[in-house]
Write a protein that holds these residues in place. Structure first.
Motif, PDB file in Angstrom:
ATOM      1  N   GLU A  26       0.849  -1.199   0.000  1.00 14.22           N
ATOM      2  CA  GLU A  26       0.000   0.000   0.000  1.00 14.22           C
ATOM      3  C   GLU A  26       0.883   1.247   0.000  1.00 14.22           C
ATOM      4  OE1 GLU A  26      -3.096  -0.043   2.856  1.00 14.22           O
ATOM      5  OE2 GLU A  26      -4.176   1.459   1.712  1.00 14.22           O
ATOM      6  N   VAL A  27       0.628   2.146  -0.989  1.00 15.19           N
ATOM      7  CA  VAL A  27       1.472   3.359  -1.054  1.00 15.19           C
ATOM      8  C   VAL A  27       0.687   4.619  -0.715  1.00 15.19           C
ATOM      9  CG1 VAL A  27       3.230   2.479  -2.642  1.00 15.19           C
ATOM     10  CG2 VAL A  27       1.098   3.417  -3.549  1.00 15.19           C
ATOM     11  N   ALA A  28      -0.618   4.561  -0.775  1.00 11.77           N
ATOM     12  CA  ALA A  28      -1.431   5.723  -0.367  1.00 11.77           C
ATOM     13  C   ALA A  28      -2.796   5.210   0.071  1.00 11.77           C
ATOM     14  CB  ALA A  28      -1.571   6.691  -1.531  1.00 11.77           C
ATOM     15  N   ASP A  29      -3.389   5.981   1.016  1.00 11.52           N
ATOM     16  CA  ASP A  29      -4.657   5.475   1.564  1.00 11.52           C
ATOM     17  C   ASP A  29      -5.453   6.644   2.142  1.00 11.52           C
ATOM     18  OD1 ASP A  29      -6.577   3.825   2.913  1.00 11.52           O
ATOM     19  OD2 ASP A  29      -5.379   4.111   4.746  1.00 11.52           O
ATOM     20  N   SER A  30      -6.760   6.591   1.918  1.00 12.49           N
ATOM     21  CA  SER A  30      -7.613   7.610   2.555  1.00 12.49           C
ATOM     22  C   SER A  30      -8.928   6.938   2.929  1.00 12.49           C
ATOM     23  CB  SER A  30      -7.851   8.770   1.590  1.00 12.49           C
ATOM     24  OG  SER A  30      -8.774   9.648   2.149  1.00 12.49           O
ATOM     25  N   ASP A  31      -9.249   7.029   4.220  1.00 11.32           N
ATOM     26  CA  ASP A  31     -10.469   6.373   4.698  1.00 11.32           C
ATOM     27  C   ASP A  31     -11.385   7.453   5.269  1.00 11.32           C
ATOM     28  OD1 ASP A  31     -12.382   4.747   5.714  1.00 11.32           O
ATOM     29  OD2 ASP A  31     -11.108   3.781   7.235  1.00 11.32           O
ATOM     30  N   VAL A  32     -12.360   7.876   4.470  1.00  8.13           N
ATOM     31  CA  VAL A  32     -13.216   8.989   4.929  1.00  8.13           C
ATOM     32  C   VAL A  32     -14.662   8.577   5.126  1.00  8.13           C
ATOM     33  CG1 VAL A  32     -11.792  10.807   3.879  1.00  8.13           C
ATOM     34  CG2 VAL A  32     -13.606   9.725   2.542  1.00  8.13           C
ATOM     35  N   ARG A  33     -15.002   7.347   4.736  1.00 11.86           N
ATOM     36  CA  ARG A  33     -16.418   7.001   4.762  1.00 11.86           C
ATOM     37  C   ARG A  33     -16.743   5.955   5.809  1.00 11.86           C
ATOM     38  NH1 ARG A  33     -18.258   4.228   0.829  1.00 11.86           N
ATOM     39  NH2 ARG A  33     -20.381   4.553   1.554  1.00 11.86           N
ATOM     40  N   TYR A  34     -17.872   6.216   6.441  1.00  8.02           N
ATOM     41  CA  TYR A  34     -18.400   5.183   7.319  1.00  8.02           C
ATOM     42  C   TYR A  34     -19.111   4.185   6.432  1.00  8.02           C
ATOM     43  CZ  TYR A  34     -21.764   2.973  10.446  1.00  8.02           C
ATOM     44  OH  TYR A  34     -22.529   2.066  11.103  1.00  8.02           O
ATOM     45  N   GLY A  35     -18.919   2.899   6.689  1.00 10.47           N
ATOM     46  CA  GLY A  35     -19.600   1.866   5.895  1.00 10.47           C
ATOM     47  C   GLY A  35     -18.856   1.523   4.629  1.00 10.47           C
ATOM     48  N   CYS A  36     -17.569   1.842   4.587  1.00 13.57           N
ATOM     49  CA  CYS A  36     -16.794   1.513   3.389  1.00 13.57           C
ATOM     50  C   CYS A  36     -16.384   0.039   3.430  1.00 13.57           C
ATOM     51  CB  CYS A  36     -15.590   2.450   3.338  1.00 13.57           C
ATOM     52  SG  CYS A  36     -14.058   1.679   2.890  1.00 13.57           S
ATOM     53  N   PHE A  37     -16.426  -0.635   2.278  1.00 16.29           N
ATOM     54  CA  PHE A  37     -16.000  -2.044   2.229  1.00 16.29           C
ATOM     55  C   PHE A  37     -14.489  -2.164   2.129  1.00 16.29           C
ATOM     56  CE2 PHE A  37     -20.376  -2.696   0.895  1.00 16.29           C
ATOM     57  CZ  PHE A  37     -20.685  -3.877   1.512  1.00 16.29           C
ATOM     58  N   LEU A  38     -13.950  -1.231   1.345  1.00 20.86           N
ATOM     59  CA  LEU A  38     -12.555  -1.315   0.922  1.00 20.86           C
ATOM     60  C   LEU A  38     -11.586  -1.525   2.078  1.00 20.86           C
ATOM     61  CD1 LEU A  38     -11.160  -1.185  -1.779  1.00 20.86           C
ATOM     62  CD2 LEU A  38     -10.890   1.273  -1.476  1.00 20.86           C
ATOM     63  N   HIS A  39     -11.872  -0.811   3.198  1.00 17.54           N
ATOM     64  CA  HIS A  39     -10.971  -0.909   4.337  1.00 17.54           C
ATOM     65  C   HIS A  39     -11.277  -2.107   5.233  1.00 17.54           C
ATOM     66  CE1 HIS A  39      -9.962   3.196   3.094  1.00 17.54           C
ATOM     67  NE2 HIS A  39      -8.754   2.871   3.590  1.00 17.54           N
ATOM     68  N   HIS A  40     -12.279  -2.911   4.844  1.00 16.82           N
ATOM     69  CA  HIS A  40     -12.592  -4.101   5.646  1.00 16.82           C
ATOM     70  C   HIS A  40     -12.385  -5.389   4.886  1.00 16.82           C
ATOM     71  CE1 HIS A  40     -14.769  -0.786   7.628  1.00 16.82           C
ATOM     72  NE2 HIS A  40     -14.331  -1.415   8.731  1.00 16.82           N
ATOM     73  N   LEU A  41     -11.787  -5.288   3.720  1.00 15.66           N
ATOM     74  CA  LEU A  41     -11.560  -6.504   2.931  1.00 15.66           C
ATOM     75  C   LEU A  41     -10.213  -7.126   3.321  1.00 15.66           C
ATOM     76  CD1 LEU A  41     -12.680  -5.417  -0.667  1.00 15.66           C
ATOM     77  CD2 LEU A  41     -13.911  -6.893   0.938  1.00 15.66           C
ATOM     78  N   SER A  42     -10.167  -8.446   3.265  1.00 12.01           N
ATOM     79  CA  SER A  42      -8.908  -9.146   3.595  1.00 12.01           C
ATOM     80  C   SER A  42      -7.913  -8.981   2.451  1.00 12.01           C
ATOM     81  CB  SER A  42      -9.198 -10.631   3.797  1.00 12.01           C
ATOM     82  OG  SER A  42      -9.661 -11.145   2.560  1.00 12.01           O
ATOM     83  N   SER A  43      -6.637  -9.284   2.694  1.00  8.18           N
ATOM     84  CA  SER A  43      -5.610  -9.141   1.662  1.00  8.18           C
ATOM     85  C   SER A  43      -5.956 -10.024   0.474  1.00  8.18           C
ATOM     86  CB  SER A  43      -4.239  -9.557   2.200  1.00  8.18           C
ATOM     87  OG  SER A  43      -4.022  -8.964   3.414  1.00  8.18           O
ATOM     88  N   ASP A  44      -6.535 -11.208   0.768  1.00  8.80           N
ATOM     89  CA  ASP A  44      -6.892 -12.111  -0.319  1.00  8.80           C
ATOM     90  C   ASP A  44      -7.986 -11.512  -1.202  1.00  8.80           C
ATOM     91  OD1 ASP A  44      -5.090 -13.891   0.465  1.00  8.80           O
ATOM     92  OD2 ASP A  44      -6.512 -15.299   1.456  1.00  8.80           O
ATOM     93  N   ALA A  45      -8.964 -10.969  -0.531  1.00  9.93           N
ATOM     94  CA  ALA A  45     -10.070 -10.354  -1.283  1.00  9.93           C
ATOM     95  C   ALA A  45      -9.552  -9.212  -2.145  1.00  9.93           C
ATOM     96  CB  ALA A  45     -11.131  -9.837  -0.313  1.00  9.93           C
ATOM     97  N   LEU A  46      -8.619  -8.441  -1.588  1.00  9.18           N
ATOM     98  CA  LEU A  46      -8.040  -7.341  -2.353  1.00  9.18           C
ATOM     99  C   LEU A  46      -7.301  -7.876  -3.571  1.00  9.18           C
ATOM    100  CD1 LEU A  46      -6.713  -5.050   0.537  1.00  9.18           C
ATOM    101  CD2 LEU A  46      -8.569  -4.525  -1.035  1.00  9.18           C
TER     102      LEU A  46
END
Ligand code: ADP
Length: 493
Positions: free
Chosen positions: A104-124
């Motif tokens: 991961e080289v950049a990241d922004s988590d601004v939303r409640y209820g986002c999936f992206l930040h709750h996915l496993s490495s495999d899912a990604l």
């Protein structure tokens, strides 16, 4: 249909029309308002989700474009990711693929209820692989039961090549359905807009129909008065140009009706007076001669003959006039010597002028010919000379002149009488118009002379008129085209 029924029908039709205008206006405006509301509803409510979704997808693409240009600069990359994440209300993660390992080289988590930040490495990794299989782009839509009943998320994955030789994966997660609060606000606004537009349409149609109908109703009231013979009825427009024009036209029509009506009344009065005068004389003298034998004198018989002649003359004039006006007596064109004909007419006055010491002068000049109805033109000359003799002044002189100019011959009849006032001149050509209103029929003509003159000259297309100076006398004239032997083909009128 009797009069009452007709009147009722007219009123019924007119009221139907007036209400028609208001309702039609209201109907048209309501149709327009409905159209506007449908468009608003379509865009703001029915198609809101698809518009929202499209703009979100456009936002993903824009973000990818921005990120793709700063993949080599890690600081710039982080800043761009945060800025775009805030601007588009989406979570963004950027990975560099290094030997099949995602860093991961950049990241922004601004939303409640986002999936992206709750996915496993495999899912990604799976998402990345799907994107690779799919030509570099993969979109997955997921609904989130924990957030809102109708929530729909979209994860947008795009693989791009960095300048440093590594592959990068940009993943974005955003809500695809607008917030319920926004939808509620728009729906409430739509309700208000609908109320305001319907009330506006009602008020507008009311004021517009009032603007259009009020002058119409006013004019229709005046028209009803006019129809009942009240010539004092005045038409008022007001409001707009068309109504003003209609009112002017109706006022003009009312004036003309009034004039016609009084002319007709005057005509009937004059005709009956003129017919009655000689008839009374004939009756009176005949009775006297029947009852008193001594009164049976040649003078009295002569009076009866004279009055009968006047009666004949009057009836003939009336017939002539009605034929000319109805167009049944058309000019029969022939070429004749006008100068000679006028001279011949004047010759017939000799006995009368000698006995009454009148002077009739003729200044003819060269003989000229015209193409016209001889009998009719001579009747014009008679009538003008008769009038001149009747109205000429103390010197009892009447002058008839002939002049030729620009291919036209003008015959003028001049007297030295009292003349005619300027304001009376336009009317003397009307039947029974009398300047002084004193009935002089016993002395002068039938009161139809000038209208016969006018009818004849107009049927010939001739120019005619009068020049008069009050106190000095009048000159009546008419003009005809001069024709020369050999160069003329008879004109057809
Ligand atoms: P009448 O002479 O029988 O009354 P006309 O139609 O010939 O009828 O003339 C109409 C009116 O025009 C006359 O009543 C008179 O008022 C006026 N008029 C006609 N000719 C003359 C004239 N030569 N001088 C003055 N007024 C005239």
């Amino acid at each position: 249909m009797n009069k009452e029924a007709l009147e009722g029908r007219r009123i019924e039709i007119s009221s139907r029309r007036v209400s028609g205008v208001s309702w039609r206006l209201f109907g048209t405006l309501i149709i327009f308002v409905s159209l506007v509301l449908t468009v608003i509803w379509l865009f703001q409510i029915a198609l809101l989700n698809s518009f929202y979704e499209n703009s979100k997808l456009d936002g993903f693409n824009d973000t990818n474009d921005m990120i793709s240009v700063c993949l080599d600069d890690s600081e710039e990359l982080k800043k761009t990711v945060i800025a775009r994440s805030l601007d588009t209300d989406s979570c963004i993660r950027v990975f560099r693929i290094d030997n099949k390992i995602a860093v991961e080289v950049a990241d922004s988590d601004v939303r409640y209820g986002c999936f992206l930040h709750h996915l496993s490495s495999d899912a990604l990794l799976q998402l990345y692989e799907k994107a690779e299989e799919n030509g570099g782009v993969f979109i997955r839509k997921l609904s989130n039961p924990n957030v809102e009943s109708n929530s729909l998320n979209s994860i947008h994955v795009e693989v791009m090549q960095g300048g440093d030789g590594y592959k990068y994966v940009v993943m974005q997660d955003s809500e695809l359905i607008p917030l319920q609060a926004t939808v509620d606000t728009l729906e409430r606004q739509f309700g208000w807009i609908m109320c305001i537009l319907i009330m506006g349409a009602f008020a507008l149609s009311l004021s517009l129909s009032r603007l259009i109908c009020t002058p119409m109703e006013r004019m229709s009231r005046s028209a009803k008065r006019l129809a009942k013979g009240d010539y004092g009825a005045h038409f008022e427009g007001g409001g707009y140009r068309e109504a003003e024009e209609l009112a002017d036209a109706l006022n003009y029509a009312a004036e003309e009706l009034q004039k016609n009506d009084s002319l007709q009344k005057e005509l009937v009065a004059n005709i009956s007076h003129d017919l009655r005068t000689p008839l009374t004389m004939i009756k009176g003298y005949s009775e006297v001669m029947r009852d008193i034998p001594e009164e049976n004198t040649p003078e009295n018989v002569q009076i009866i003959i004279d009055e009968a002649e006047r009666l004949t003359e009057l009836v003939n004039d009336m017939l002539d006039l009605s034929k000319i006006r109805a167009g049944t007596r058309k000019p029969e064109l022939e070429m004749f010597d006008l100068t000679e004909s006028v001279r011949a007419v004047l010759g017939r006055y000799e006995k009368f002028t000698e006995s009454q010491s009148y002077v009739v002068l003729f200044e003819g000049g060269e003989n000229v010919s015209v193409m016209a109805d001889r009998t009719m033109i001579l009747q014009v000359v008679y009538n003008l000379v008769n009038n001149a003799l009747n109205y000429t002044g103390e010197d009892k002189t009447v002058r008839i002149t002939q002049s030729v100019k620009n291919g036209k011959v003008r015959i003028s009849v001049t007297d030295s009488g009292e003349g005619i006032a300027k304001e009376d001149i336009p009317y003397i050509w009307d039947r029974y118009y009398k300047v002084d209103k004193v009935h002089k029929r016993a002395v002068v003509g039938t009161g139809l002379g000038l209208s016969i003159v006018k009818g004849i000259l107009e049927s010939h297309g001739a120019t005619y008129g009068v020049e008069s100076v009050v106190g000095e006398g009048s000159t009546f004239y008419f003009e005809l085209d001069v024709v020369y032997d050999g160069d003329f083909e008879p004109k057809k009128r």
